[in-house]
Design an enzyme around this catalytic site. Structure first.
Site, PDB file in Angstrom:
ATOM      1  CB  ALA A  66      -7.987 -23.078  -4.495  1.00 38.10           C
ATOM      2  CB  SER A  67     -12.593 -24.795  -4.138  1.00 36.68           C
ATOM      3  OG  SER A  67     -13.856 -25.220  -3.660  1.00 36.68           O
ATOM      4  CB  SER A  68     -12.091 -30.173  -5.490  1.00 36.90           C
ATOM      5  OG  SER A  68     -11.943 -30.819  -4.241  1.00 36.90           O
TER       6      SER A  68
ATOM      7  CB  THR B  51     -15.024 -26.113  -8.407  1.00 34.99           C
ATOM      8  OG1 THR B  51     -14.664 -26.135  -7.016  1.00 34.99           O
ATOM      9  CG2 THR B  51     -15.853 -27.357  -8.726  1.00 34.99           C
ATOM     10  CD  GLN B  52     -11.393 -20.593  -5.774  1.00 34.97           C
ATOM     11  OE1 GLN B  52     -11.038 -20.992  -4.673  1.00 34.97           O
ATOM     12  NE2 GLN B  52     -12.197 -19.552  -5.926  1.00 34.97           N
TER      13      GLN B  52
END
Length: 387
Positions: free
Chosen positions: A100-102, A72-73
């Protein structure tokens, strides 16, 4: 299939395969659909396919209810960097980007929450709010007031609060560095993280009540991580076991991203040819995990050259290194620097075979009161390796 039908099918599949067994946790997963927490635009599959609910709703929904993580990022200049020099996972979202985000794969998240042994009356600190899907699951199971969640990226924290409000939930979400826990609401019965760590942060052990738990992804090599469930007696120490394999975004810290490990064209000190595939042990989960424990401080990255796919291995400073690539019908291994990392790999693999080729769940973790971390095999009193 509709979102509701896909959601139901996923939950039933996790029940059928034994991933979900606790009735209250099953109810939480049934009551908190994943698709409500995945961005409609800007998300990626683990292989880098762009997801857009507006232009291709079928692909977006299929990805949401497939048992995979959703990125997501991705890392951007100035975004929080991994705290402990992680290894880029393969495949990555793009040639020069890393997650970086998931949103964690559903079965992995179910296993993590199952290991936490959630029950009424617990207070929990969640490190790594991310999309807030896990936050919502915790809030449904324990109540909004029992859940504190911290997210290092203020933009993600704000987005999570908005999504949770839209779902009628109000757990506390703070923009803070999860490495330090969240002292204002401590102590907690449970600290759980959806971010991977190499060492359990001291603040987490300080902020858990005596007899409490820390459940988090742990690994010295990204892509060869496990779920760790450690019990905390209250004296700064901890001991626990590893459970299965997982991949998670590493715990991050403010600052610019560290450069990835790269093949910098250095001249080797040693060449050797081998007929057996030397890359396979680095790509197979069981052997990669064993190597990560038995050989200290190294990173690996896939390397594509004209003769095929190889790897680049280096120590954390990039001083000692190994380059492996196909060479006709053989493999070429080149290494340089003060450490002979490939020799260390060979010695570790021989030891692993001598010990009976143990699976990762035969290993566990001990943290001493002085902060020393050790991985052990079969028993904390048995064979150990310093982290």
């Amino acid at each position: 299939m509709t979102a509701s039908e896909r959601h139901s099918a996923l939950i039933e599949a996790m029940i059928a395969d034994g991933t979900l067994t606790d009735a209250a946790l099953i109810d939480a997963f049934r009551s908190v659909p994943r698709h409500r927490f995945i961005p409609e635009t800007g998300a990626l599959t683990p292989h880098g396919t762009v997801l857009n609910a507006n232009s291709d709703p079928e692909r977006w929904l299929a990805a949401v209810y497939t048992d995979n993580a959703i990125v997501t990022q991705v890392d951007e200049p100035g975004s929080p960097r991994p705290r402990e020099a992680p290894v880029p996972r393969e495949p990555e979202p793009g040639p020069e980007t890393a997650s970086a985000s998931s949103s964690a794969a559903p079965t992995v998240l179910a296993r993590l929450l199952g290991l936490a042994g959630l029950h009424e009356g617990q207070t929990v600190l969640e490190v790594g709010t991310g999309t807030a899907w896990n936050t919502a699951l915790l809030a449904h199971r324990l109540g909004d007031g029992a859940v504190t969640s911290v997210e290092i990226d203020p933009r993600l924290a704000a987005s999570a609060r908005s999504v949770l409000r839209a779902e009628g939930r109000s757990p506390a979400v703070h923009a803070a560095d999860g490495y330090g826990g969240y002292p204002p609401d401590a102590p907690y019965d449970l600290i759980t993280s959806t971010c991977g760590v190499r060492r359990v942060p001291p603040a987490w052990l300080d902020q858990v009540r005596p007899g409490g738990l820390v459940v988090c992804p742990w690994g010295l090599l990204e892509g060869a991580g496990v779920l760790a469930r450690v019990e905390c007696p209250g004296d700064g120490s901890a001991r626990g076991s590893f459970h299965g394999g997982v991949g998670f975004v590493p715990l991050r810290t403010p600052g610019a991203a560290a450069p990835p490990a790269r093949d910098s064209g250095q001249q080797p000190d040693e060449y050797r040819l081998t007929q057996s595939d030397p890359v396979a042990p680095l790509m197979a989960f069981t052997t990669a995990f064993a190597l990560s424990v038995m050989v200290p401080d190294w990173r690996v990255r896939r390397r594509w050259i004209g003769t095929g796919s190889g790897v680049w291995v280096c120590d954390l400073e990039g001083v000692s290194w190994v380059r492996v690539y196909p060479y006709g019908t053989s493999w070429m291994i080149e290494q340089g620097g003060p450490r002979s990392i490939w020799d260390e790999f060979e010695e570790a693999l021989a030891l692993w075979a001598e010990l009976g080729e143990p699976e990762p769940d035969r290993f566990g973790l001990s943290v001493a009161g002085d902060g020393a971390h050790r991985v052990w095999l079969d028993s904390a009193d048995g064979r150990t390796w310093d982290v």
